[in-house]
Design a protein around this motif. Structure first.
Motif, mmCIF file in Angstrom:
data_model
loop_
_atom_site.group_PDB
_atom_site.id
_atom_site.type_symbol
_atom_site.label_atom_id
_atom_site.label_comp_id
_atom_site.label_asym_id
_atom_site.label_seq_id
_atom_site.Cartn_x
_atom_site.Cartn_y
_atom_site.Cartn_z
ATOM 1 N N ASN A 116 0.851 -1.191 0.000
ATOM 2 C CA ASN A 116 0.000 0.000 0.000
ATOM 3 C C ASN A 116 0.887 1.241 0.000
ATOM 4 O O ASN A 116 2.043 1.199 0.428
ATOM 5 N N ILE A 117 0.349 2.334 -0.463
ATOM 6 C CA ILE A 117 1.143 3.525 -0.749
ATOM 7 C C ILE A 117 1.679 4.185 0.525
ATOM 8 O O ILE A 117 2.745 4.808 0.507
ATOM 9 N N VAL A 118 0.981 4.022 1.654
ATOM 10 C CA VAL A 118 1.430 4.656 2.899
ATOM 11 C C VAL A 118 2.695 3.972 3.421
ATOM 12 O O VAL A 118 3.637 4.637 3.859
ATOM 13 N N SER A 119 2.724 2.656 3.342
ATOM 14 C CA SER A 119 3.930 1.933 3.761
ATOM 15 C C SER A 119 5.115 2.334 2.894
ATOM 16 O O SER A 119 6.240 2.498 3.388
ATOM 17 N N LEU A 120 4.862 2.504 1.594
ATOM 18 C CA LEU A 120 5.919 2.921 0.677
ATOM 19 C C LEU A 120 6.429 4.310 1.026
ATOM 20 O O LEU A 120 7.628 4.587 0.969
ATOM 21 N N ARG B 155 -2.310 21.940 -0.815
ATOM 22 C CA ARG B 155 -1.345 22.427 0.157
ATOM 23 C C ARG B 155 -0.746 21.244 0.914
ATOM 24 O O ARG B 155 -1.248 20.122 0.864
ATOM 25 N N ARG B 156 0.334 21.519 1.628
ATOM 26 C CA ARG B 156 1.070 20.475 2.369
ATOM 27 C C ARG B 156 0.162 19.717 3.337
ATOM 28 O O ARG B 156 0.225 18.471 3.431
ATOM 29 N N GLU B 157 -0.677 20.429 4.050
ATOM 30 C CA GLU B 157 -1.519 19.794 5.071
ATOM 31 C C GLU B 157 -2.513 18.801 4.461
ATOM 32 O O GLU B 157 -2.939 17.858 5.124
ATOM 33 N N TRP B 158 -2.898 19.052 3.196
ATOM 34 C CA TRP B 158 -3.810 18.117 2.509
ATOM 35 C C TRP B 158 -3.155 16.734 2.448
ATOM 36 O O TRP B 158 -3.777 15.715 2.790
ATOM 37 N N THR B 159 -1.911 16.713 2.017
ATOM 38 C CA THR B 159 -1.199 15.441 1.879
ATOM 39 C C THR B 159 -0.986 14.776 3.229
ATOM 40 O O THR B 159 -1.147 13.554 3.372
ATOM 41 N N ILE B 160 -0.615 15.566 4.233
ATOM 42 C CA ILE B 160 -0.404 15.001 5.574
ATOM 43 C C ILE B 160 -1.698 14.375 6.085
ATOM 44 O O ILE B 160 -1.698 13.258 6.623
ATOM 45 N N ALA B 161 -2.819 15.077 5.906
ATOM 46 C CA ALA B 161 -4.115 14.549 6.341
ATOM 47 C C ALA B 161 -4.460 13.267 5.588
ATOM 48 O O ALA B 161 -4.909 12.276 6.187
ATOM 49 N N ASP B 162 -4.248 13.277 4.283
ATOM 50 C CA ASP B 162 -4.557 12.107 3.450
ATOM 51 C C ASP B 162 -3.777 10.877 3.925
ATOM 52 O O ASP B 162 -4.343 9.796 4.140
ATOM 53 N N LEU B 163 -2.479 11.040 4.114
ATOM 54 C CA LEU B 163 -1.647 9.913 4.538
ATOM 55 C C LEU B 163 -2.006 9.440 5.942
ATOM 56 O O LEU B 163 -1.990 8.233 6.224
ATOM 57 N N ARG C 100 -3.862 13.810 -7.124
ATOM 58 C CA ARG C 100 -3.608 12.797 -6.086
ATOM 59 C C ARG C 100 -2.596 11.760 -6.572
ATOM 60 O O ARG C 100 -1.734 11.312 -5.809
ATOM 61 N N LEU C 101 -2.695 11.359 -7.839
ATOM 62 C CA LEU C 101 -1.720 10.419 -8.393
ATOM 63 C C LEU C 101 -0.314 11.001 -8.311
ATOM 64 O O LEU C 101 0.640 10.303 -7.923
ATOM 65 N N ILE C 102 -0.166 12.287 -8.667
ATOM 66 C CA ILE C 102 1.165 12.906 -8.614
ATOM 67 C C ILE C 102 1.660 12.965 -7.176
ATOM 68 O O ILE C 102 2.844 12.746 -6.899
ATOM 69 N N GLN C 103 0.752 13.243 -6.242
ATOM 70 C CA GLN C 103 1.128 13.224 -4.825
ATOM 71 C C GLN C 103 1.724 11.866 -4.452
ATOM 72 O O GLN C 103 2.807 11.770 -3.860
ATOM 73 N N PHE C 104 1.032 10.779 -4.812
ATOM 74 C CA PHE C 104 1.504 9.440 -4.456
ATOM 75 C C PHE C 104 2.735 9.041 -5.266
ATOM 76 O O PHE C 104 3.628 8.342 -4.759
ATOM 77 N N HIS C 105 2.797 9.458 -6.529
ATOM 78 C CA HIS C 105 3.977 9.189 -7.360
ATOM 79 C C HIS C 105 5.216 9.813 -6.717
ATOM 80 O O HIS C 105 6.270 9.182 -6.616
ATOM 81 N N HIS C 106 5.069 11.052 -6.249
ATOM 82 C CA HIS C 106 6.172 11.750 -5.571
ATOM 83 C C HIS C 106 6.583 11.009 -4.304
ATOM 84 O O HIS C 106 7.770 10.786 -4.042
ATOM 85 N N LEU C 107 5.593 10.624 -3.514
ATOM 86 C CA LEU C 107 5.899 9.974 -2.240
ATOM 87 C C LEU C 107 6.535 8.606 -2.430
ATOM 88 O O LEU C 107 7.254 8.111 -1.558
ATOM 89 N N SER C 108 6.291 7.982 -3.588
ATOM 90 C CA SER C 108 6.874 6.663 -3.856
ATOM 91 C C SER C 108 8.257 6.769 -4.485
ATOM 92 O O SER C 108 9.022 5.807 -4.439
ATOM 93 N N GLN C 109 8.579 7.948 -5.069
ATOM 94 C CA GLN C 109 9.834 8.078 -5.825
ATOM 95 C C GLN C 109 10.921 8.856 -5.089
ATOM 96 O O GLN C 109 12.099 8.563 -5.245
ATOM 97 N N GLY C 110 10.536 9.896 -4.345
ATOM 98 C CA GLY C 110 11.537 10.586 -3.540
ATOM 99 C C GLY C 110 12.061 11.896 -4.089
ATOM 100 O O GLY C 110 13.017 12.455 -3.545
ATOM 101 N N TYR C 111 11.482 12.453 -5.154
ATOM 102 C CA TYR C 111 11.885 13.782 -5.627
ATOM 103 C C TYR C 111 11.212 14.857 -4.783
ATOM 104 O O TYR C 111 10.564 14.553 -3.771
ATOM 105 N N GLN C 112 11.368 16.109 -5.139
ATOM 106 C CA GLN C 112 10.785 17.225 -4.380
ATOM 107 C C GLN C 112 9.514 17.720 -5.074
ATOM 108 O O GLN C 112 9.467 17.782 -6.299
ATOM 109 N N LEU C 113 8.529 18.081 -4.282
ATOM 110 C CA LEU C 113 7.262 18.561 -4.836
ATOM 111 C C LEU C 113 6.901 19.904 -4.208
ATOM 112 O O LEU C 113 6.946 20.059 -2.988
ATOM 113 N N ALA C 114 6.571 20.864 -5.064
ATOM 114 C CA ALA C 114 6.108 22.180 -4.605
ATOM 115 C C ALA C 114 4.628 22.309 -4.917
ATOM 116 O O ALA C 114 4.151 21.833 -5.950
ATOM 117 N N PHE C 115 3.911 22.963 -4.017
ATOM 118 C CA PHE C 115 2.479 23.167 -4.193
ATOM 119 C C PHE C 115 2.218 24.583 -4.702
ATOM 120 O O PHE C 115 2.718 25.548 -4.119
#
Length: 589
Positions: free
Chosen positions: A5-9, A68-76, A227-242
């Motif tokens: 699952n994406i959260v473990s990743l 925004r950043r908090e959206w992703t934190i809440a989602d995860l 949302r896909l880009i959010q998870f793609h970023h979190l799975s790959q490790g590059y930097q994301l700006a909002f």
């Protein structure tokens, strides 16, 4: 820890990257960076808090906020608890928010500001005691919890988050995403962890970025592509700006200097219009130089698209075209940008080719809420402009007898929440998803979208017409913001047109047309201008596809009037209802 699952990743990547930059976020006028460790700590703390509130596996928790950043934190954090995220666009009117909260049986809501908080409180007033509200921006309101305060308060009890993650299996529901809907009530597409994980892994095979590269997300996180880009970023490790706001796009690009951007087509259309307006205002020599550079860029672009060798002569000419023209334009967007992934709506092929000629590759894809974003996509090294690319490795595509696009994939959603009949109707007997889109597949597998099946216009003469094809052509004009073709069961086609204020005011100034914008649009010279645009576009189409009459509106289509979806697609049904009387007048002799 369950790594399917994406959260473990995400937690795995956070441990590996630790002190590296994860997010760039503009807060109180300043850009701040957050490390992977900081984000992981916030996610775990918020998950602990949600569990302390009594959140259980399968509970539905809504997020009503801009990107925004908090959206992703809440989602995860929601997903880490085994709960289900329900994204809601903050631009939605009260009645739609109320419908979603009730339909999904939401027990907790993250809101961004007082505006969303008040909408939610009104929507749940009959059920207030059962719904927890957490506000992202600072608040002194005692009826809601403060996001920032929750993250700094000590925990009364600690929960073992890995235990909760281990209970998530591939068929567990991860999110219920309500279709923004160009017609009717939104439907809640139930998507599993397998749907998301499969999609992220498949797109990860095609798009890889280093941890020093920066992507700018210019899409709502409530949209599946965002949302896909959010998870793609979190799975790959590059930097994301909002993105701070859509009207701050150019400023944010200059600040962040992204290597790539993911955004809606309207961003590129606006950029194209501004560049075209600047070229029009150049002196004759400047225009000649730009046109030469553009011709060189187009010649090079065609060779690259066709996978042909770019000869030395073109390389030399392009070097100077880039040095004196194109590099300066890309500099407006930070100077490092070389890729724009466009999604959420279609984009005119001419605009895609225009930017590629300048050294900016625009890649379009195709997908639905029901497939958790992309089903097909153009690749870096295998693209064809005017198409939406080839299927992902996990996707099969075929065309039905009427050319409707059918999809078979482990990314296809589970069901529409509380709508068994509609779920049944959207799938074939052998389980393929009916997309509702009409398409064409090339011999080598590139997919082109021609129209929405439900939006096909059938004239009184029995001709089937795809309105989006005509609308896209008309909207290539820099004088036009939006248009909607009308004519179902009518003798001929007509169109509603909204104008681009910047280009129209500039045209009015040059042609001695005075007055406020709402008066300028009524001027006969403006009507003649739009008639010329439509006459020129009509040359592209068969006689039965040409526009015979039009109406110019004195305002744009608006999200606040429910006339546009959050990704800025027109809501055809609502616009037809609002302007039906005026449109029908066009058919009276």
């Amino acid at each position: 820890m369950n790594k399917t699952n994406i959260v473990s990743l995400f937690f795995e990547n956070a441990e590996k990257n630790c002190q590296s930059c994860c997010f760039h976020s503009k807060e109180q006028g300043l850009w701040k960076t957050y490390t992977w460790k900081e984000i992981a700590n916030s996610v775990e703390k918020l998950a602990q808090i949600l569990l302390s509130f009594g959140v259980q596996q399968g509970d539905r928790i809504a997020i009503i906020s801009t990107t925004r950043r908090e959206w992703t934190i809440a989602d995860l954090a929601i997903l880490a608890c085994g709960a289900v995220t329900v994204p809601v666009y903050p631009t939605y009117p009260l009645h739609r928010i109320q419908y979603i909260l009730e339909d999904a049986n939401v027990r907790c809501v993250f809101v961004e500001t007082d505006v969303e908080k008040e909408k939610v409180q009104e929507a749940i007033k009959e059920n207030k005691a059962k719904t927890i509200i957490i506000q992202i921006t600072d608040t002194d309101n005692k009826d809601v919890f403060s996001f920032s305060n929750l993250l700094i308060e000590p925990l009364a009890e600690r929960f073992n988050i890995p235990d909760y993650l281990s209970k998530i299996d591939s068929e567990s529901i991860a999110t219920i995403v309500y279709t923004s809907g160009t017609t009717g009530q939104p439907k809640g597409a139930v998507l599993t962890h397998k749907n998301i994980f499969t999609e992220v892994m498949a797109t990860g095979q095609l798009f890889t970025f280093d941890k020093d590269e920066v992507g700018l997300l210019a899409l709502p996180l409530s949209h599946v592509l965002g949302r896909l880009i959010q998870f793609h970023h979190l799975s790959q490790g590059y930097q994301l700006a909002f993105i701070e706001a859509f009207d701050k796009f150019a400023e944010n690009c200059r600040d962040v200097q992204p290597h790539f951007i993911v955004g809606v087509p309207r961003i590129l259309e606006k950029m194209y219009e501004r560049i075209a307006a600047r070229v029009d205002n150049m002196n004759p020599l400047g225009r000649i130089i730009f046109q030469w550079a553009h011709r060189v860029g187009v010649e090079r672009s065609l060779l690259i698209e066709q996978k042909c060798c770019v000869n030395l002569s073109i390389k030399i000419k392009y070097f100077f075209a880039d040095l004196f023209i194109f590099r300066k334009i890309r500099g407006i967007l930070g100077g490092r940008l070389n890729l724009f992934i466009s999604g959420g709506a279609s984009l005119a092929e001419d605009i895609v080719r225009f930017f590629h000629a300048m050294g900016l590759l625009v890649l379009e894809g195709y997908g639905l809420t029901e497939t958790f974003a992309a089903a097909t996509v153009n690749r870096y090294d295998n693209f064809r402009f005017g198409t939406v690319g080839k299927p992902l490795s996990c996707v099969e595509i075929k065309l039905d007898a009427d050319n409707e696009i059918l999809i078979n994939s482990p990314t296809v959603f589970q069901e529409y929440l509380n709508k068994p009949e509609e779920t049944l109707n959207v799938k074939t007997n052998d389980g393929w998803l009916r997309t509702g889109d009409i398409g064409v597949l090339s011999e080598d597998g590139f997919l082109s979208i021609t129209d929405r099946k439900k939006e096909i216009i059938v004239t009184s003469g029995g001709q089937n017409i795809a309105p989006q094809m005509i609308e896209s052509a008309i909207m290539e004009s820099r004088y036009i913001n939006y248009c909607m073709v009308y004519g179902d069961q009518k003798k001929y086609l007509t169109v509603l047109v909204t104008l681009n204020p910047v280009s129209i005011v500039e045209y009015a100034r040059k042609n001695s047309i005075e007055g406020l914008f709402e008066n300028i649009v009524l001027n006969p010279k403006i009507k003649a201008l739009i008639q010329d645009v439509i006459n020129e576009k009509n040359k592209k189409f068969a006689r039965h596809e040409t526009i015979k009459k039009f109406i110019i509106l004195d305002r744009d289509f608006l999200q606040t009037q429910d006339e546009l979806t959050p990704t800025l697609k027109i809501r055809r049904k609502i616009i037809c209802e609002k302007f039906k009387d005026r449109l029908d007048q066009l058919y009276k002799e």
